[in-house]
Design a protein around this motif. Sequence first.
Motif, mmCIF file in Angstrom:
data_model
loop_
_atom_site.group_PDB
_atom_site.id
_atom_site.type_symbol
_atom_site.label_atom_id
_atom_site.label_comp_id
_atom_site.label_asym_id
_atom_site.label_seq_id
_atom_site.Cartn_x
_atom_site.Cartn_y
_atom_site.Cartn_z
ATOM 1 N N GLU A 49 -58.743 32.580 72.455
ATOM 2 C CA GLU A 49 -58.897 32.208 73.861
ATOM 3 C C GLU A 49 -59.695 33.267 74.621
ATOM 4 O O GLU A 49 -60.560 32.934 75.442
ATOM 5 N N GLU A 52 -61.970 35.269 73.406
ATOM 6 C CA GLU A 52 -63.376 35.159 72.999
ATOM 7 C C GLU A 52 -64.065 34.003 73.717
ATOM 8 O O GLU A 52 -65.224 34.128 74.130
ATOM 9 N N LYS A 53 -63.359 32.881 73.899
ATOM 10 C CA LYS A 53 -63.924 31.738 74.632
ATOM 11 C C LYS A 53 -64.222 32.123 76.079
ATOM 12 O O LYS A 53 -65.285 31.786 76.611
ATOM 13 N N VAL A 97 -64.793 35.091 77.293
ATOM 14 C CA VAL A 97 -65.905 36.039 77.328
ATOM 15 C C VAL A 97 -67.232 35.288 77.226
ATOM 16 O O VAL A 97 -68.173 35.558 77.986
ATOM 17 N N ARG A 98 -67.306 34.324 76.310
ATOM 18 C CA ARG A 98 -68.541 33.538 76.170
ATOM 19 C C ARG A 98 -68.853 32.780 77.461
ATOM 20 O O ARG A 98 -70.001 32.724 77.894
ATOM 21 N N GLN A 99 -67.823 32.200 78.090
ATOM 22 C CA GLN A 99 -68.031 31.476 79.342
ATOM 23 C C GLN A 99 -68.538 32.411 80.436
ATOM 24 O O GLN A 99 -69.448 32.057 81.193
ATOM 25 N N GLU A 134 -70.113 35.293 80.004
ATOM 26 C CA GLU A 134 -71.455 35.747 79.647
ATOM 27 C C GLU A 134 -72.508 34.687 79.947
ATOM 28 O O GLU A 134 -73.646 35.011 80.275
ATOM 29 N N ASP A 135 -72.116 33.419 79.865
ATOM 30 C CA ASP A 135 -73.017 32.312 80.153
ATOM 31 C C ASP A 135 -73.473 32.357 81.612
ATOM 32 O O ASP A 135 -74.601 31.992 81.936
ATOM 33 N N TYR A 154 -61.772 35.932 84.451
ATOM 34 C CA TYR A 154 -61.712 37.377 84.230
ATOM 35 C C TYR A 154 -60.264 37.875 84.253
ATOM 36 O O TYR A 154 -59.849 38.655 83.392
#
Length: 84
Positions: free
Chosen positions: A23, A25-26, A28-30, A32-33, A45
């Motif tokens: 969760e 990692e998901k 963080v990707r969101q 970073e997008d 955050y």
Amino acid sequence: MEKAKNTLPADITQLGFEEALVELEKLVRQLEDGKAKLDDAITAYERGAALRSHCEAKLREAQMRIEKITIGSDGKIGTTSFTS
């Protein structure tokens, strides 16, 4: 003045390490997008910070349970607590 203890949301405390890490990692990707609205990014955050704390606590618990196998000078095998 004593600082209030930071408590994690119940749904996070119920997660295992691997589930919390996935969760996190998901999230963080969101983040970073960069396409999330500001309020959504702040919420993500905050949840990510809670997930990170939970993962760190799980790792500390696991480290405390690890034992090191030792062989004594007499050849006997035993265990001692893990120390970093």
